[in-house]
Write an enzyme that holds these catalytic residues in place. Sequence first.
Site, mmCIF file in Angstrom:
data_model
loop_
_atom_site.group_PDB
_atom_site.id
_atom_site.type_symbol
_atom_site.label_atom_id
_atom_site.label_comp_id
_atom_site.label_asym_id
_atom_site.label_seq_id
_atom_site.Cartn_x
_atom_site.Cartn_y
_atom_site.Cartn_z
ATOM 1 N N TYR A 42 0.837 -1.196 0.000
ATOM 2 C CA TYR A 42 0.000 0.000 0.000
ATOM 3 C C TYR A 42 0.878 1.255 0.000
ATOM 4 O O TYR A 42 1.553 1.527 1.000
ATOM 5 C CB TYR A 42 -0.923 0.002 1.233
ATOM 6 C CG TYR A 42 -2.021 -1.049 1.221
ATOM 7 C CD1 TYR A 42 -2.321 -1.776 0.082
ATOM 8 C CD2 TYR A 42 -2.775 -1.295 2.368
ATOM 9 C CE1 TYR A 42 -3.340 -2.718 0.077
ATOM 10 C CE2 TYR A 42 -3.805 -2.245 2.371
ATOM 11 C CZ TYR A 42 -4.071 -2.951 1.224
ATOM 12 O OH TYR A 42 -5.082 -3.892 1.215
ATOM 13 N N LYS A 57 -1.030 -8.128 -2.879
ATOM 14 C CA LYS A 57 -2.389 -7.596 -2.723
ATOM 15 C C LYS A 57 -2.300 -6.077 -2.770
ATOM 16 O O LYS A 57 -1.497 -5.470 -2.055
ATOM 17 C CB LYS A 57 -2.948 -8.070 -1.384
ATOM 18 C CG LYS A 57 -4.188 -7.320 -0.932
ATOM 19 C CD LYS A 57 -4.791 -7.973 0.287
ATOM 20 C CE LYS A 57 -5.841 -7.059 0.893
ATOM 21 N NZ LYS A 57 -6.655 -7.665 1.904
ATOM 22 N N GLY A 110 -12.590 -7.813 2.221
ATOM 23 C CA GLY A 110 -13.210 -7.923 3.533
ATOM 24 C C GLY A 110 -14.566 -7.256 3.582
ATOM 25 O O GLY A 110 -15.607 -7.892 3.358
HETATM 26 P P1 FBP Z 1 -11.066 -4.530 2.638
HETATM 27 O O1 FBP Z 1 -11.488 -5.378 1.471
HETATM 28 O O2 FBP Z 1 -12.097 -4.481 3.705
HETATM 29 O O3 FBP Z 1 -10.594 -3.175 2.185
HETATM 30 O O4 FBP Z 1 -9.829 -5.286 3.291
HETATM 31 C C1 FBP Z 1 -8.571 -5.264 2.697
HETATM 32 C C2 FBP Z 1 -7.552 -4.748 3.671
HETATM 33 O O5 FBP Z 1 -6.263 -4.790 3.103
HETATM 34 C C3 FBP Z 1 -7.539 -5.495 5.000
HETATM 35 O O6 FBP Z 1 -6.776 -6.652 4.920
HETATM 36 C C4 FBP Z 1 -7.011 -4.458 5.930
HETATM 37 O O7 FBP Z 1 -7.473 -4.612 7.219
HETATM 38 C C5 FBP Z 1 -7.583 -3.216 5.377
HETATM 39 O O8 FBP Z 1 -7.836 -3.418 4.025
HETATM 40 C C6 FBP Z 1 -6.670 -2.048 5.536
HETATM 41 O O9 FBP Z 1 -7.416 -0.918 5.345
HETATM 42 P P2 FBP Z 1 -6.785 0.495 5.131
HETATM 43 O O10 FBP Z 1 -6.777 0.683 3.661
HETATM 44 O O11 FBP Z 1 -7.718 1.440 5.803
HETATM 45 O O12 FBP Z 1 -5.428 0.466 5.742
#
Ligand code: FBP
Length: 252
Positions: free
Chosen positions: A145, A176, A229
């Site tokens: 991310y 991911k 999620g």
């Molecule tokens: P979602 O499909 O709910 O977005 O989950 C994916 C995820 O990567 C989770 O594994 C993690 O808890 C969350 O998103 C992190 O969210 P953020 O983008 O707010 O850090």
Amino acid sequence: MRKTNLNKIMTKGKAMFLAYDQGLEHGPVEFNDKNVDPREIVKIAKEGKFNAVIFQKGIAEKYSEEIKKSKVPLIIKLNGKTNIRGGEPVSTQICSVREAINLGALAVGYTIYLGSEYEPFMMKEFAKIEEEAHKIGIPVVVWVYPRGKGAEKRKKSELMAYSGRTGLEIGADIVKLGYNGSKKDLKWTVKSAGKTKVVIAGGTKTDEKNFLGQVKDIIDAGGSGIAVGRNVWKAKNPVGLSKKIKKIIFGK
Ligand code: FBP
């Protein structure tokens, strides 16, 4: 070095994973009376025929009986953080590869915030995890991310492909990432990730049509599927929606 076996958590290179680490990342504010209970998530994962469910170690340990009984493969997230601290994003390892395996994990996961001041710290932790897991054939999933000071200055289109490529370069089996909404960028991302499989996160809850459109985009782009999620366990009918997702990813 044992050969990494992805077949236990993927079906012919495709996958749908149910992520449930949001309790730590966002807090229970994400949950309702039903989905606050991890058993509900295990049930959705089983009935929705997910390839695996993703938990932090605490849930994996406290609900081990239910997880085992469901026979849904388990991925344990090895690092995590709350959203309370603020500042430059950093996620620290809170579970070892060995502990995850002892809790029944068939794969392990780790988040790296690309562009954060703490990127080198997370890269280093990840490298150790990757080495240890691959030595014994355990697949490694990396959440990449782009966040923090460095990432703010860069284009979203560039960052998505960079995230995918990072997954390949650092030895992840599956990367991911967050989808930026451009199918063209997604195709380039999948290409950039090479033999590392690409799955997209779901993000905040959106309407079903929009979400299923994203699932279709990742498959059209040559990607492997989703690790989602909120869009599933916050849906009115999570199992019904899972069946629609399954049809897009696997064609049946
Ligand atoms: P979602 O499909 O709910 O977005 O989950 C994916 C995820 O990567 C989770 O594994 C993690 O808890 C969350 O998103 C992190 O969210 P953020 O983008 O707010 O850090």
